[in-house]
Design an enzyme around this catalytic site. Sequence first.
Site, mmCIF file in Angstrom:
data_model
loop_
_atom_site.group_PDB
_atom_site.id
_atom_site.type_symbol
_atom_site.label_atom_id
_atom_site.label_comp_id
_atom_site.label_asym_id
_atom_site.label_seq_id
_atom_site.Cartn_x
_atom_site.Cartn_y
_atom_site.Cartn_z
ATOM 1 N N GLY A 48 -11.519 7.233 9.470
ATOM 2 C CA GLY A 48 -10.105 7.206 9.822
ATOM 3 C C GLY A 48 -9.527 8.558 9.481
ATOM 4 N N ARG A 51 -2.609 -1.987 -3.530
ATOM 5 C CA ARG A 51 -3.775 -1.121 -3.401
ATOM 6 C C ARG A 51 -3.617 0.011 -4.406
ATOM 7 N NH1 ARG A 51 -5.781 2.267 1.902
ATOM 8 N NH2 ARG A 51 -7.670 3.049 0.925
ATOM 9 N N ASN A 83 0.869 -1.168 0.000
ATOM 10 C CA ASN A 83 0.000 0.000 0.000
ATOM 11 C C ASN A 83 0.916 1.231 0.000
ATOM 12 O OD1 ASN A 83 -1.805 2.036 0.573
ATOM 13 N ND2 ASN A 83 -2.821 0.958 2.246
ATOM 14 N N GLU A 124 -8.027 -3.968 4.873
ATOM 15 C CA GLU A 124 -7.883 -3.871 3.417
ATOM 16 C C GLU A 124 -6.835 -4.854 2.909
ATOM 17 O OE1 GLU A 124 -7.215 0.050 4.380
ATOM 18 O OE2 GLU A 124 -8.971 0.879 3.379
ATOM 19 N N ASN A 142 -12.365 2.833 17.392
ATOM 20 C CA ASN A 142 -11.822 3.144 18.721
ATOM 21 C C ASN A 142 -12.503 4.275 19.478
ATOM 22 O OD1 ASN A 142 -9.400 1.328 18.792
ATOM 23 N ND2 ASN A 142 -8.960 2.468 16.909
ATOM 24 N N ILE A 200 -10.964 5.773 13.797
ATOM 25 C CA ILE A 200 -11.895 6.485 14.682
ATOM 26 C C ILE A 200 -13.137 5.621 14.941
ATOM 27 C CG2 ILE A 200 -13.359 8.536 14.869
ATOM 28 C CD1 ILE A 200 -11.267 9.984 13.040
ATOM 29 N N HIS A 229 -12.337 4.082 -0.735
ATOM 30 C CA HIS A 229 -12.348 3.174 0.435
ATOM 31 C C HIS A 229 -13.034 1.849 0.105
ATOM 32 C CE1 HIS A 229 -11.945 6.866 3.265
ATOM 33 N NE2 HIS A 229 -10.781 6.254 3.159
ATOM 34 N N HIS A 255 -16.694 4.522 7.334
ATOM 35 C CA HIS A 255 -15.243 4.303 7.442
ATOM 36 C C HIS A 255 -14.658 5.615 7.949
ATOM 37 C CE1 HIS A 255 -11.219 2.756 6.085
ATOM 38 N NE2 HIS A 255 -10.995 4.045 6.272
ATOM 39 N N ARG A 305 -8.425 16.755 5.037
ATOM 40 C CA ARG A 305 -9.187 17.066 3.807
ATOM 41 C C ARG A 305 -10.529 17.688 4.175
ATOM 42 N NH1 ARG A 305 -8.841 11.247 1.161
ATOM 43 N NH2 ARG A 305 -7.319 10.680 2.741
#
Length: 406
Positions: free
Chosen positions: A208, A91, A9, A377, A330, A327, A179, A206, A239
């Site tokens: 993160g 990836r 990756n 992934e 957790n 995130i 993703h 998703h 972003r």
Amino acid sequence: MSGSVLTLNAGSSSLKIALFRPDDEQPIATGMADRIGGDCVLTVKDASGTILSERRGAALQGATHEAVLQALVTILTEVRLAQDIAAVGHRVVHGGLVFTTPTLVGDDVLSQLAALEPFAPLHQQHNLAGIRAAQRAFPDALQIACFDTAFHRSHPFVNDVFALPRALYDEGVRRYGFHGLSYEYVTQKLAILRPELHAGRVIICHLGNGASACAIHDGQSIASTMGFSALDGLPMGTRCGQLDPGVMLYLLQQKKMTPDAIADLLYKQSGLLGLSGLSNDMRVLEASDDPAAKAALDYFVFRIRREIGGLAASLGGLDALIFCGGIGENSRLIRARVCSDMEWLGIAIDPVRNASNETILSAQLSPVAIMMIPTNEEIVIARAAFGMIDRQKALRLRGQGDLPPL
Ligand code: AMP
């Protein structure tokens, strides 16, 4: 023994690898290179997480992706793990309209993927640098590209198009969504854990450093918050997420910013970092009592809730809400805040289950199942690569030669 698979990756300044043996979904080694191009640090660990080798220093200062991959391969060779690598799975962020399944990479595919670089200028070139480096490091191995856009090619027209002149759609200006490897993993896991939910209407968040949400019906993606680029939708670590295109015009015309400066602003200085002025790291923001950190979290949560509402409308209702990513897996706080006062949509989280990070997070009588499924992934890539090795073996057994790399 059909040989090992190395997954790769390659990001703009980082490179992650994992090494898999056949029939074992636990990698026997993982490797990470950070700060490529600068003060690079390389770490390789075994299956238990014990560091096998760590390197930094002058030899890696300013090293290219290729040199860094070579250094990782050297370490794997030294610890006798590189000898039977039969395939390298990559990836690749963008597969465009053509690449909707894992693909064996030869020169022709590589040039088609390079032609997609303008669609993902900050990611694609690094992914392809990883492929070229792996071709040189493992000339006899199969090189297999797995695409983050592929999972979303099932979107209906209304979730694939922008209201721009049709010619732009025809040349590929579409809502690709990203993703996809993560969504594929979580969807497959859901099919095993709760097949009745997999057959229904699901939203996966998703969350993160990159963040998006996806609406999935019967295992098929029907809408994603990410669009043409990996900038759209939810705010992320650095972003911006959804933005009125008028803001871009203002930055260009009134502020006289260059395209490169705008790209830097939108990809690297916005999101949680831009809003908080403090950090892109959720742990730092959660621990801070700075009002700007609180404002960044408020906006993050607000946008996730808003998108859940929109995606649920696209699905015509909701059976399961799933969290994944650093995130999502957790942060009890973010999950609790996203799910609070959402009974109108059938979402009721159990605070005790949420606090103890269980797989099922919903309250007993919640009409919508709320779940936390750690994503992976690398396994999706490794499975695709082992599948390709098996196809190759079957062809050879039948005396039909090798899979032709395209
Ligand atoms: P990823 O890009 O999936 O690795 O996720 C990175 C994000 O996950 C960062 O913002 C981290 O701060 C966040 N994260 C990781 N562990 C935790 C945690 N225990 N609590 C809150 N956020 C976390």
